[in-house]
Motif scaffolding. Structure first.
Motif, PDB file in Angstrom:
ATOM      1  N   TYR A  26      90.611  33.120 -11.523  1.00  0.00           N
ATOM      2  CA  TYR A  26      90.728  31.698 -11.133  1.00  0.00           C
ATOM      3  C   TYR A  26      91.313  30.558 -12.219  1.00  0.00           C
ATOM      4  O   TYR A  26      91.786  29.717 -11.913  1.00  0.00           O
ATOM      5  CB  TYR A  26      89.349  31.329 -10.849  1.00  0.00           C
ATOM      6  CG  TYR A  26      88.930  31.422  -9.358  1.00  0.00           C
ATOM      7  CD1 TYR A  26      88.959  30.449  -8.180  1.00  0.00           C
ATOM      8  CD2 TYR A  26      88.495  32.708  -8.779  1.00  0.00           C
ATOM      9  CE1 TYR A  26      88.958  30.539  -6.873  1.00  0.00           C
ATOM     10  CE2 TYR A  26      88.349  32.970  -7.436  1.00  0.00           C
ATOM     11  CZ  TYR A  26      88.314  32.070  -6.556  1.00  0.00           C
ATOM     12  OH  TYR A  26      87.956  32.210  -5.045  1.00  0.00           O
ATOM     13  N   LYS A  69      87.868  25.871  -4.743  1.00  0.00           N
ATOM     14  CA  LYS A  69      86.696  26.011  -5.587  1.00  0.00           C
ATOM     15  C   LYS A  69      87.204  25.482  -7.311  1.00  0.00           C
ATOM     16  O   LYS A  69      86.447  25.358  -8.020  1.00  0.00           O
ATOM     17  CB  LYS A  69      86.549  27.531  -5.844  1.00  0.00           C
ATOM     18  CG  LYS A  69      85.903  28.190  -4.470  1.00  0.00           C
ATOM     19  CD  LYS A  69      85.612  29.513  -4.817  1.00  0.00           C
ATOM     20  CE  LYS A  69      84.893  30.121  -3.642  1.00  0.00           C
ATOM     21  NZ  LYS A  69      84.342  31.414  -3.593  1.00  0.00           N
ATOM     22  N   GLU A 127      83.530  25.867  -9.367  1.00  0.00           N
ATOM     23  CA  GLU A 127      82.085  25.591  -8.552  1.00  0.00           C
ATOM     24  C   GLU A 127      81.252  24.836  -9.364  1.00  0.00           C
ATOM     25  O   GLU A 127      79.993  25.355  -9.528  1.00  0.00           O
ATOM     26  CB  GLU A 127      81.664  26.828  -8.067  1.00  0.00           C
ATOM     27  CG  GLU A 127      82.699  27.233  -6.904  1.00  0.00           C
ATOM     28  CD  GLU A 127      81.982  28.796  -6.429  1.00  0.00           C
ATOM     29  OE1 GLU A 127      81.628  29.671  -7.089  1.00  0.00           O
ATOM     30  OE2 GLU A 127      82.158  28.960  -5.079  1.00  0.00           O
TER      31      GLU A 127
END
Length: 806
Positions: free
Chosen positions: A537, A562, A579
C-alpha cells in the motif's frame, strides 16, 4: 525505492488515440518547479479524466505537459482547469505554455550527384539561405536534408536550393522527396550508364584505330578529336557551364584544361588516353560508391512493405501507415512484422537479427509483445497493434540510421574545410610551375613545363578524401547497426575512440533489473501478510521495479480509498496513512530520520524497512540478478584500453560493493539520488585527460539526466524504449553490456580505415606531385592519383561495414 522514480508514463487512455482524430489541438506546457514524480502521475491521471481532453502526458524528466484537446471551442476553459489541477496538487508549480515552433524537415534527392567536392559546396551555400536552420548533403545517398525554420517559406527555399544546385552541378536533377519511386530512379540511372558506356566504347575504338594504323597527320588529328569529343565532350560541356556560373575549380575544369593543353602541345594520343582513363575511372568509382550505398541500405532493410489488416473477418493488404492503434493484423510465416503490438493468437519463432543483431530466433506466444521489423519464421500470428507506424520502434530506428550521416565527425568537417583550400592551392602551384621555371632555368621549354603543370592540375581534385571519409563513417554506423548497436552520428562514433572511463548504472544495466521479493521478515507480532500488505500500500504510487516487485509479491488488489496523506520523502522512502495508521517504508536512513529502532541487515539485496505508528514492523529483502555477460563486458573494456570502470547506484553500500567486486569494477559509489549521479559524473570529469571521453551506460529511463550529461550516453535494453532512443547517443538494442566493447572496437576499426584513406590519398598525391614537378611522372600517373586513388579509397572504406570478427 520511490526516490529513484524519473519518468511517469500515462494511462492507456492517453495511448489509445484514434487515427481519425486529426482535429485535436496540441498544447505543450512547462511545469516549473515540478519535483515529485508521484505528483506528476496524479496530475496526469486527473487531467486525463477531464471532459474534452483527448490525451495528457506529463514527462517528469523534462517537466513538460503535452495536451491534446478534442473540444476546440473550450480550449481556454480546459487550460484553466488543467492549471487548477496542477496547482492543487503542487501549489508552487508554475504552468507556462511553451511555444511550439515547428521546424519543417525536407529531404531532396540530388539525382546524378557524383562529385563529393561539389556536394560540400552545395551544403555550404544552402546553409546561407535565410530561414534555413540546417542543411546537410548526404553524398552517400545523394540526398540533401534541410531543416526550415519558417514552413511558410518552404517553396521559396526549395527554389533557392534548385538554383544553387544548378549553378554548382547543372546536370543534377533536384527532386523533392514525397513518395519517391526508387525503381524508376534506378532504371533511369542504369539507362544513363549504358549510353555512357556505349559512347566511351565507340570513342575508345576510334582512338585505338588512330593509334595503331598509319594515317596522314590531318586524318589522324581528326580521328583523335572525334574520339576525344566522344570520350570527354560531356566533361568539357560541364566545365563550360560551371565556368559561366562562377564555379571554376572543379574536376571537370581541371581535366578539360589538362587534356586540351595536351592537344595544344601536340600530345594528341595522351590527351585522349588520359580523358578515357579518367572517364573509365569515374565509372568504376561511381559503381563502387553506388554499391556501397546499396550495401549499407541493405543492412537496415527492415522496413515492412505491407500489413495484412483484419477487417470484419476479411484480410486486406495495406500500407503500415494506414494501420491504427487497436487494429488487428495477421503475419504469415516468412513475413516481416509491420508494427509494434501484442500477440493475441498463435505461437511462432521470430528472427530479431535485423533489430538486435542476435542470430538465435526467439519464441513468441499469446500475450507477448512483438516489435515491427522482426521476421516471423514458422507460425501464423495475430497481433493487436499498440503503436502507429510513425511512433513504432522500427520507424525510429530507420530514422536514426538514415540520418546518422547528418551528424558529421570532426574528421569529416576537417576534410570538408581542407578540400576548400587544397584545390586552389594546387592550381596556383601548377600555374607557377608552367611560368616560372622556363623564365629562370636555362634551356627549359614552355611546352615541357606546361605539360608538368597540366599533370599537376589532374592531381588537384580532392574527391578521394571527400568521398571515402564520410563513406567510412557511414559504413561503420551501418556495420554497428547490423550488430545491434545504433550510433546516432559519425561524431559519436569518432568520440568512442577516446574513451578513458566507462560509468555504469547498476539496475537494468549490469543487473537484469528484474526484482523479486526473496525474504519477508516481520517483527513485533506482525504477520508476514500484514507486513507485505503495508509495504504494498505504501509503494502503490511508485512504478520503480522495487515497488513493482513488492506489489507483485502482495498479489492482491489495492483499494486506494484506504490510502490517505501520501508523502514521498526524497532519498529515504514514503509515508502514508493507511486506515488511520502511519506506515513508513524505505531504507535505513528513513528509520534513522524518524528515530525508529530497527535491525541492521547484511545482505546483497535491497532492504525495505517498514514501521507502523513509529513502531518497527520488520523488513523485506528484494534481490536483483547480475547479467550473464556483465563480468566479461568489464574485462573486455579493460582489454581494449579503457582505464577506469565506475558503478553508480542508488542501492546500499553492501549491495554495490558486493556486485562491483564480483564483476571487477574499479570503483563504486552507492546510495546516490539521480541528481547526485550527475554531480558524481561532474566530479569524474576532473579526473580524466583533456581529450579523454566518459561514457555513461544506463537504462535510458531513470538515468536520462546523466545520459545527457556524459560525453557519450549509451542506453541499454533500448528495444521498445522511447526514452532510451531519445536520451542516448548510442543505443544497445539488447541487454548485453558486452556490446559496449563491440561499439568501441567498431569505432576504432572505422577510424583506422579513415586514417588509412587520408594518409594513402595524401601520400600518393604528394608523391605524384613531386615526381611530376621533377619531370619523372606523366599525366598517366596523375590520373591514377585522382580517380585511381579515389576508387581504392572507396573500396577500402567498404571494409568498415564488416563486423563479423569483432
Amino acid at each position: 525505492m520511490t526516490s529513484n522514480i524519473k519518468i511517469v508514463k500515462g494511462p492507456t487512455k492517453a495511448k489509445l488515440s484514434n487515427k481519425n482524430d486529426i482535429k485535436n489541438i496540441k498544447k505543450e506546457f512547462i511545469l516549473e518547479g515540478l519535483g515529485c514524480a508521484n505528483c506528476a502521475n496524479k496530475m496526469e491521471q486527473q487531467i486525463n479524466e477531464l471532459e474534452g481532453i483527448h490525451s495528457a502526458n506529463v514527462n517528469f524528466i523534462t517537466k513538460t505537459l503535452i495536451l491534446e484537446i478534442k473540444e476546440t471551442n473550450k480550449v481556454e476553459e480546459l487550460i484553466k482547469s488543467v492549471t487548477n489541477i496542477v496547482t492543487n496538487i503542487e501549489s508552487h508549480v508554475k504552468v507556462k505554455e511553451k511555444e511550439l515552433k515547428k521546424v519543417l524537415k525536407k529531404e531532396i534527392l540530388l539525382e546524378g550527384l557524383c562529385c563529393a567536392n561539389c556536394a560540400a559546396k552545395i551544403e555550404r551555400e544552402c546553409n546561407k539561405i535565410e530561414d534555413v536552420k540546417c542543411a546537410v548533403v548526404d553524398f552517400i545517398k545523394a540526398k540533401l536534408i534541410i531543416e526550415i525554420n519558417n514552413p511558410s517559406k518552404q517553396n521559396d527555399i526549395i527554389e533557392n536550393v534548385k538554383k544553387i544546385v544548378k549553378k554548382i552541378e547543372p546536370d543534377v536533377n533536384v527532386i523533392v522527396i514525397e513518395n519517391s519511386n526508387n525503381q524508376v530512379q534506378n532504371k533511369e540511372e542504369n539507362e544513363n550508364n549504358k549510353s555512357e558506356i556505349i559512347r566511351l566504347c565507340i570513342g575508345a575504338i576510334i582512338f585505338g584505330i588512330a593509334t595503331v594504323m598509319k594515317f596522314s597527320n590531318l586524318i589522324e588529328l581528326i580521328m583523335y578529336l572525334v574520339s576525344y569529343l566522344l570520350v570527354g565532350g560531356e566533361v568539357i560541356l560541364r566545365a563550360l557551364k560551371n565556368i559561366s556560373r562562377g564555379q571554376v575549380f572543379d574536376e571537370n575544369f581541371l581535366m578539360g584544361i589538362a587534356t586540351i593543353g595536351a592537344f595544344a602541345i601536340g600530345e594528341y594520343p595522351e590527351g585522349v588516353a588520359v580523358m578515357l582513363f579518367y572517364q573509365i575511372g569515374e565509372i568504376f568509382q561511381d559503381m563502387a560508391v553506388d554499391r556501397s550505398r546499396k550495401s549499407i541500405s541493405a543492412l537496415m532493410d527492415i522496413r515492412p512493405d505491407f500489413a495484412s489488416l483484419k477487417i470484419n473477418g476479411d484480410i486486406k493488404k495495406v500500407s503500415p501507415e494506414e494501420v491504427g492503434i487497436g487494429d488487428v493484423i495477421i503475419v504469415k510465416p516468412g513475413e516481416k512484422v509491420p508494427l509494434d503490438g501484442k500477440v493475441i493468437e498463435g505461437n511462432s519463432m521470430v528472427d530479431t537479427a535485423a533489430l538486435t543483431g542476435e542470430s538465435v530466433p526467439r519464441e513468441v506466444g499469446v500475450g507477448d509483445s512483438i516489435l515491427g521489423g522482426v521476421i516471423n519464421k514458422n507460425g501464423l500470428l495475430t497481433i493487436k497493434v499498440e503503436k502507429e507506424f510513425g511512433d513504432s520502434t522500427i520507424a525510429k530506428i530507420l530514422d536514426l540510421v538514415q540520418n546518422a550521416s547528418s551528424k558529421k565527425s570532426p574528421t569529416e568537417n576537417f576534410i570538408t574545410k581542407f578540400a576548400r583550400y587544397y584545390t586552389p592551392a594546387v592550381v596556383f602551384a601548377a600555374l607557377a610551375l608552367a611560368i616560372i621555371p622556363p623564365l629562370v632555368i636555362d634551356g627549359a621549354t614552355f611546352s615541357s613545363w606546361i605539360y608538368r603543370a597540366l599533370a599537376f592540375l589532374v592531381v588537384s581534385c580532392p574527391c578521394a578524401l571527400v568521398v571515402s571519409i564520410p563513406l567510412g563513417f557511414f559504413g561503420g554506423i551501418g556495420g554497428a547497426s547490423k550488430n545491434g548497436i545504433l550510433v546516432k552520428g559519425g561524431n559519436y562514433l569518432e568520440a568512442l575512440n577516446d574513451v578513458e572511463m566507462v560509468v555504469f548504472d547498476k539496475t537494468g544495466t549490469l543487473t537484469k533489473g528484474v526484482f523479486k521479493v526473496t525474504e519477508i521478515k516481520p517483527e513485533n507480532n506482525i504477520s508476514k501478510d500484514e507486513l507485505i500488505a503495508c509495504a504494498a500500500y505504501a509503494e502503490n504510487y511508485s512504478n520503480h521495479p522495487i515497488a513493482t516487485s513488492i506489489l507483485k509479491a502482495y498479489g492482491e488488489e489495492i483499494i486506494k480509498d484506504k490510502i490517505k496523506g501520501y508523502e514521498e520523502i526524497s532519498g529515504y522512502g514514503v509515508k502514508v496513512l493507511l486506515e488511520g495508521k502511519e506506515v513508513l517504508a524505505g531504507n535505513y536512513k528513513l528509520m534513522d530520520k524518524e528515530n525508529i529502532s530497527y535491525n541492521a541487515v547484511e545482505t546483497i539485496g535491497t532492504v525495505v524497512h517498514v514501521s507502523i505508528n513509529k513502531r518497527y514492523a520488520g523488513y523485506i529483502i528484494i534481490s536483483d540478478e547480475v547479467k550473464s555477460d556483465s563480468k566479461s563486458a568489464i574485462r573486455a573494456l579493460k582489454e581494449i584500453g579503457v582505464k577506469r570502470t565506475v558503478m553508480l547506484t542508488g542501492d546500499n553500500k553492501a549491495v554495490g560493493s558486493k556486485i562491483s567486486k564480483e564483476l571487477g569494477v574499479d570503483e563504486v559509489y552507492a546510495e546516490l539520488l539521480p541528481d547526485q549521479k550527475v554531480d558524481k559524473l561532474e566530479a569524474l570529469y576532473n579526473e580524466k585527460s583533456p581529450k579523454g571521453k566518459i561514457i555513461f551506460v544506463g537504462d535510458g529511463i531513470n538515468d536520462a539526466p546523466v545520459l545527457a550529461r556524459a560525453d557519450i550516453g549509451i542506453a541499454m535494453g533500448g528495444v521498445g524504449s522511447d526514452a532510451a532512443i531519445e536520451a542516448a547517443d548510442v543505443v544497445i538494442m539488447t541487454d548485453e553490456p558486452s556490446k559496449i566493447a563491440s561499439a568501441i572496437k567498431i569505432a576504432k576499426k572505422t577510424r583506422t580505415i579513415v586514417m588509412q584513406n587520408i594518409i594513402f590519398a595524401l601520400t600518393i598525391k604528394l608523391i605524384i606531385l613531386v615526381l611530376v614537378a621533377f619531370g619523372l611522372g606523366t599525366m598517366w600517373e596523375a590520373v591514377f592519383g585522382d580517380v585511381g586513388v579515389a576508387l581504392l579509397a572507396v573500396l577500402n572504406a567498404m571494409r568498415a561495414m564488416k563486423v563479423e570478427n569483432l
